[in-house]
Write a protein that holds these residues in place. Structure first.
Motif, PDB file in Angstrom:
ATOM      1  N   TYR A  41       0.825  -1.206   0.000  1.00  0.00           N
ATOM      2  CA  TYR A  41       0.000   0.000   0.000  1.00  0.00           C
ATOM      3  C   TYR A  41       0.859   1.255   0.000  1.00  0.00           C
ATOM      4  O   TYR A  41       0.681   2.140  -0.843  1.00  0.00           O
ATOM      5  CB  TYR A  41      -0.931   0.004   1.221  1.00  0.00           C
ATOM      6  CG  TYR A  41      -1.690   1.308   1.347  1.00  0.00           C
ATOM      7  CD1 TYR A  41      -2.800   1.562   0.548  1.00  0.00           C
ATOM      8  CD2 TYR A  41      -1.284   2.299   2.253  1.00  0.00           C
ATOM      9  CE1 TYR A  41      -3.491   2.767   0.635  1.00  0.00           C
ATOM     10  CE2 TYR A  41      -1.959   3.496   2.349  1.00  0.00           C
ATOM     11  CZ  TYR A  41      -3.061   3.731   1.536  1.00  0.00           C
ATOM     12  OH  TYR A  41      -3.724   4.933   1.621  1.00  0.00           O
ATOM     13  N   TYR A  42       1.796   1.381   0.926  1.00  0.00           N
ATOM     14  CA  TYR A  42       2.594   2.602   1.043  1.00  0.00           C
ATOM     15  C   TYR A  42       3.599   2.747  -0.103  1.00  0.00           C
ATOM     16  O   TYR A  42       3.889   3.863  -0.532  1.00  0.00           O
ATOM     17  CB  TYR A  42       3.326   2.634   2.382  1.00  0.00           C
ATOM     18  CG  TYR A  42       2.428   2.979   3.536  1.00  0.00           C
ATOM     19  CD1 TYR A  42       2.034   4.280   3.774  1.00  0.00           C
ATOM     20  CD2 TYR A  42       1.950   1.987   4.393  1.00  0.00           C
ATOM     21  CE1 TYR A  42       1.189   4.601   4.835  1.00  0.00           C
ATOM     22  CE2 TYR A  42       1.110   2.297   5.451  1.00  0.00           C
ATOM     23  CZ  TYR A  42       0.728   3.606   5.664  1.00  0.00           C
ATOM     24  OH  TYR A  42      -0.114   3.916   6.709  1.00  0.00           O
ATOM     25  N   ASN A  43       4.118   1.630  -0.577  1.00  0.00           N
ATOM     26  CA  ASN A  43       5.137   1.700  -1.624  1.00  0.00           C
ATOM     27  C   ASN A  43       4.544   1.926  -3.011  1.00  0.00           C
ATOM     28  O   ASN A  43       5.168   2.557  -3.866  1.00  0.00           O
ATOM     29  CB  ASN A  43       5.969   0.414  -1.640  1.00  0.00           C
ATOM     30  CG  ASN A  43       7.298   0.581  -2.352  1.00  0.00           C
ATOM     31  OD1 ASN A  43       8.263   1.051  -1.777  1.00  0.00           O
ATOM     32  ND2 ASN A  43       7.358   0.197  -3.638  1.00  0.00           N
ATOM     33  N   PHE A  44       3.305   1.436  -3.228  1.00  0.00           N
ATOM     34  CA  PHE A  44       2.714   1.519  -4.561  1.00  0.00           C
ATOM     35  C   PHE A  44       1.303   2.115  -4.574  1.00  0.00           C
ATOM     36  O   PHE A  44       1.060   3.125  -5.246  1.00  0.00           O
ATOM     37  CB  PHE A  44       2.668   0.129  -5.205  1.00  0.00           C
ATOM     38  CG  PHE A  44       4.014  -0.450  -5.531  1.00  0.00           C
ATOM     39  CD1 PHE A  44       4.924   0.250  -6.319  1.00  0.00           C
ATOM     40  CD2 PHE A  44       4.384  -1.703  -5.065  1.00  0.00           C
ATOM     41  CE1 PHE A  44       6.164  -0.276  -6.629  1.00  0.00           C
ATOM     42  CE2 PHE A  44       5.619  -2.245  -5.367  1.00  0.00           C
ATOM     43  CZ  PHE A  44       6.519  -1.530  -6.156  1.00  0.00           C
ATOM     44  N   ASP A  45       0.364   1.507  -3.851  1.00  0.00           N
ATOM     45  CA  ASP A  45      -1.046   1.874  -3.979  1.00  0.00           C
ATOM     46  C   ASP A  45      -1.305   3.346  -3.663  1.00  0.00           C
ATOM     47  O   ASP A  45      -1.958   4.053  -4.441  1.00  0.00           O
ATOM     48  CB  ASP A  45      -1.916   0.998  -3.060  1.00  0.00           C
ATOM     49  CG  ASP A  45      -1.865  -0.475  -3.434  1.00  0.00           C
ATOM     50  OD1 ASP A  45      -1.538  -0.774  -4.601  1.00  0.00           O
ATOM     51  OD2 ASP A  45      -2.146  -1.321  -2.564  1.00  0.00           O
ATOM     52  N   ALA A  46      -0.830   3.798  -2.508  1.00  0.00           N
ATOM     53  CA  ALA A  46      -1.088   5.177  -2.099  1.00  0.00           C
ATOM     54  C   ALA A  46      -0.361   6.192  -2.965  1.00  0.00           C
ATOM     55  O   ALA A  46      -0.687   7.384  -2.934  1.00  0.00           O
ATOM     56  CB  ALA A  46      -0.693   5.375  -0.633  1.00  0.00           C
ATOM     57  N   LEU A  47       0.612   5.729  -3.754  1.00  0.00           N
ATOM     58  CA  LEU A  47       1.366   6.619  -4.636  1.00  0.00           C
ATOM     59  C   LEU A  47       0.873   6.535  -6.083  1.00  0.00           C
ATOM     60  O   LEU A  47       1.582   6.915  -7.011  1.00  0.00           O
ATOM     61  CB  LEU A  47       2.854   6.281  -4.562  1.00  0.00           C
ATOM     62  CG  LEU A  47       3.514   6.653  -3.229  1.00  0.00           C
ATOM     63  CD1 LEU A  47       4.925   6.093  -3.148  1.00  0.00           C
ATOM     64  CD2 LEU A  47       3.533   8.175  -3.045  1.00  0.00           C
ATOM     65  N   ASN A  48      -0.352   6.001  -6.247  1.00  0.00           N
ATOM     66  CA  ASN A  48      -0.999   5.990  -7.562  1.00  0.00           C
ATOM     67  C   ASN A  48      -0.249   5.148  -8.588  1.00  0.00           C
ATOM     68  O   ASN A  48      -0.318   5.414  -9.795  1.00  0.00           O
ATOM     69  CB  ASN A  48      -1.154   7.430  -8.092  1.00  0.00           C
ATOM     70  CG  ASN A  48      -2.177   7.544  -9.212  1.00  0.00           C
ATOM     71  OD1 ASN A  48      -3.255   6.967  -9.140  1.00  0.00           O
ATOM     72  ND2 ASN A  48      -1.836   8.284 -10.259  1.00  0.00           N
ATOM     73  N   VAL A  49       0.480   4.129  -8.109  1.00  0.00           N
ATOM     74  CA  VAL A  49       1.173   3.218  -9.025  1.00  0.00           C
ATOM     75  C   VAL A  49       0.197   2.100  -9.402  1.00  0.00           C
ATOM     76  O   VAL A  49      -0.239   1.353  -8.523  1.00  0.00           O
ATOM     77  CB  VAL A  49       2.445   2.626  -8.389  1.00  0.00           C
ATOM     78  CG1 VAL A  49       3.132   1.686  -9.365  1.00  0.00           C
ATOM     79  CG2 VAL A  49       3.388   3.742  -7.963  1.00  0.00           C
ATOM     80  N   PRO A  50      -0.178   1.961 -10.668  1.00  0.00           N
ATOM     81  CA  PRO A  50      -1.173   0.962 -11.071  1.00  0.00           C
ATOM     82  C   PRO A  50      -0.752  -0.461 -10.706  1.00  0.00           C
ATOM     83  O   PRO A  50       0.441  -0.776 -10.611  1.00  0.00           O
ATOM     84  CB  PRO A  50      -1.247   1.132 -12.596  1.00  0.00           C
ATOM     85  CG  PRO A  50      -0.732   2.509 -12.859  1.00  0.00           C
ATOM     86  CD  PRO A  50       0.300   2.767 -11.809  1.00  0.00           C
ATOM     87  N   ALA A  51      -1.752  -1.311 -10.535  1.00  0.00           N
ATOM     88  CA  ALA A  51      -1.493  -2.699 -10.148  1.00  0.00           C
ATOM     89  C   ALA A  51      -0.674  -3.442 -11.195  1.00  0.00           C
ATOM     90  O   ALA A  51       0.054  -4.385 -10.871  1.00  0.00           O
ATOM     91  CB  ALA A  51      -2.809  -3.418  -9.910  1.00  0.00           C
ATOM     92  N   ASP A  52      -0.769  -3.026 -12.461  1.00  0.00           N
ATOM     93  CA  ASP A  52      -0.032  -3.698 -13.528  1.00  0.00           C
ATOM     94  C   ASP A  52       1.244  -2.954 -13.914  1.00  0.00           C
ATOM     95  O   ASP A  52       1.840  -3.224 -14.956  1.00  0.00           O
ATOM     96  CB  ASP A  52      -0.912  -3.874 -14.763  1.00  0.00           C
ATOM     97  CG  ASP A  52      -1.438  -2.531 -15.297  1.00  0.00           C
ATOM     98  OD1 ASP A  52      -1.239  -1.505 -14.621  1.00  0.00           O
ATOM     99  OD2 ASP A  52      -2.067  -2.522 -16.379  1.00  0.00           O
ATOM    100  N   HIS A  53       1.688  -2.028 -13.061  1.00  0.00           N
ATOM    101  CA  HIS A  53       2.895  -1.265 -13.369  1.00  0.00           C
ATOM    102  C   HIS A  53       4.122  -2.184 -13.326  1.00  0.00           C
ATOM    103  O   HIS A  53       4.242  -3.028 -12.436  1.00  0.00           O
ATOM    104  CB  HIS A  53       3.067  -0.124 -12.365  1.00  0.00           C
ATOM    105  CG  HIS A  53       4.054   0.927 -12.796  1.00  0.00           C
ATOM    106  ND1 HIS A  53       5.424   0.752 -12.675  1.00  0.00           N
ATOM    107  CD2 HIS A  53       3.882   2.136 -13.361  1.00  0.00           C
ATOM    108  CE1 HIS A  53       6.035   1.829 -13.136  1.00  0.00           C
ATOM    109  NE2 HIS A  53       5.133   2.688 -13.553  1.00  0.00           N
ATOM    110  N   PRO A  54       5.069  -2.038 -14.275  1.00  0.00           N
ATOM    111  CA  PRO A  54       6.250  -2.914 -14.311  1.00  0.00           C
ATOM    112  C   PRO A  54       7.082  -2.880 -13.035  1.00  0.00           C
ATOM    113  O   PRO A  54       7.770  -3.851 -12.723  1.00  0.00           O
ATOM    114  CB  PRO A  54       7.059  -2.374 -15.497  1.00  0.00           C
ATOM    115  CG  PRO A  54       6.084  -1.649 -16.339  1.00  0.00           C
ATOM    116  CD  PRO A  54       5.033  -1.107 -15.422  1.00  0.00           C
TER     117      PRO A  54
END
Length: 247
Positions: A41-54
């Motif tokens: 969550y903190y590393n990706f989700d909350a920073l608007n990084v899509p679930a399919d981001h490389p």
């Protein structure tokens, strides 16, 4: 035989951390800390990084086998994750800098390491704009390198900012005239930056209609290498006294 004692010596990375921190503290930034083991969550989700981001792939991220109630855990890939923690705990207006080790699951060579140090800056307030971002970064690099450097911004993409930009500084070795360090261009690419994406503000319960802000991130290993003309990033974690005592 009389023992020969040598005084202690700061590693060039430690020197850079101290210099960068002091420069931003003089600009009103507070120091923020965060964990090296993060949640998705903190590393990706909350920073608007899509679930399919490389960046989420195994090629880029060290995922840990044990999950917890907050989801999958990983070794943080950027200190930008600290921004989310800080905004959750502090009300704007705010300005913070986080410096720490980050981890990327990639091959090691002269310019890449699986672990390195990153600095992340954050400012949030009312009516914060790209003009504020440019002024802060220009002053920061002038303080850091002790020169009257110029900066320029080029459009770029990062999921957690909109608009996003790459920042270049005028070459501090040739004063922008052109040399091997800047590949005869007069400019050196330094970092990624931009205005915080509305989704990031909403993730920390801030209304993007009221608040705005910017963030920037830079690899400190790269700054040390540029400043001292170091050709191989692996020297920075070699522990070789012959290397360290040069600085």
């Amino acid at each position: 035989m009389e023992e020969i004692k040598q005084p202690g010596h700061l590693h060039p990375m430690t020197q850079m951390i101290h210099q960068a921190t002091r420069a931003l503290e003089r600009l009103g930034f507070s120091v923020a800390l965060g964990p090296e083991i993060e949640t998705e969550y903190y590393n990706f989700d909350a920073l608007n990084v899509p679930a399919d981001h490389p960046a989420r792939d195994m090629q880029d991220t060290f995922w840990l086998t044990a999950d917890n109630k907050d989801g999958r855990r990983l070794l943080r890939t950027h200190t930008t994750a600290v921004d989310v923690h800080y905004m959750e705990k502090n009300k704007p207006p705010l300005a913070a800098v986080s410096i720490g080790r980050v981890f990327r699951n990639e091959a090691t060579d002269a310019t890449h390491e699986a672990q390195f140090f990153q600095l992340d800056g954050l400012m949030v307030g009312r009516d914060i704009s790209m003009a504020n971002l440019k002024a802060v970064l220009e002053k920061f690099f002038q303080e850091l390198f002790g020169l009257e450097l110029k900066i320029r911004l080029r459009p770029s993409y990062f999921p957690f900012v909109e608009p996003g930009a790459e920042l270049d500084v005028s070459c501090f070795r040739c004063a922008g005239k052109g040399c091997p360090l800047c590949k005869q261009t007069g400019w050196i690419e330094i970092l990624g930056t931009g205005m915080l994406h509305p989704n990031v503000l909403q993730a920390v319960q801030l209304d993007p209609e009221v608040w705005s802000g910017f963030a920037f991130g830079v690899g400190l290993d790269r700054l040390v290498m540029l400043k001292h003309g170091i050709g191989d990033i692996r020297w920075l974690c070699s522990g070789d006294w012959r290397f360290i005592k040069q600085f």
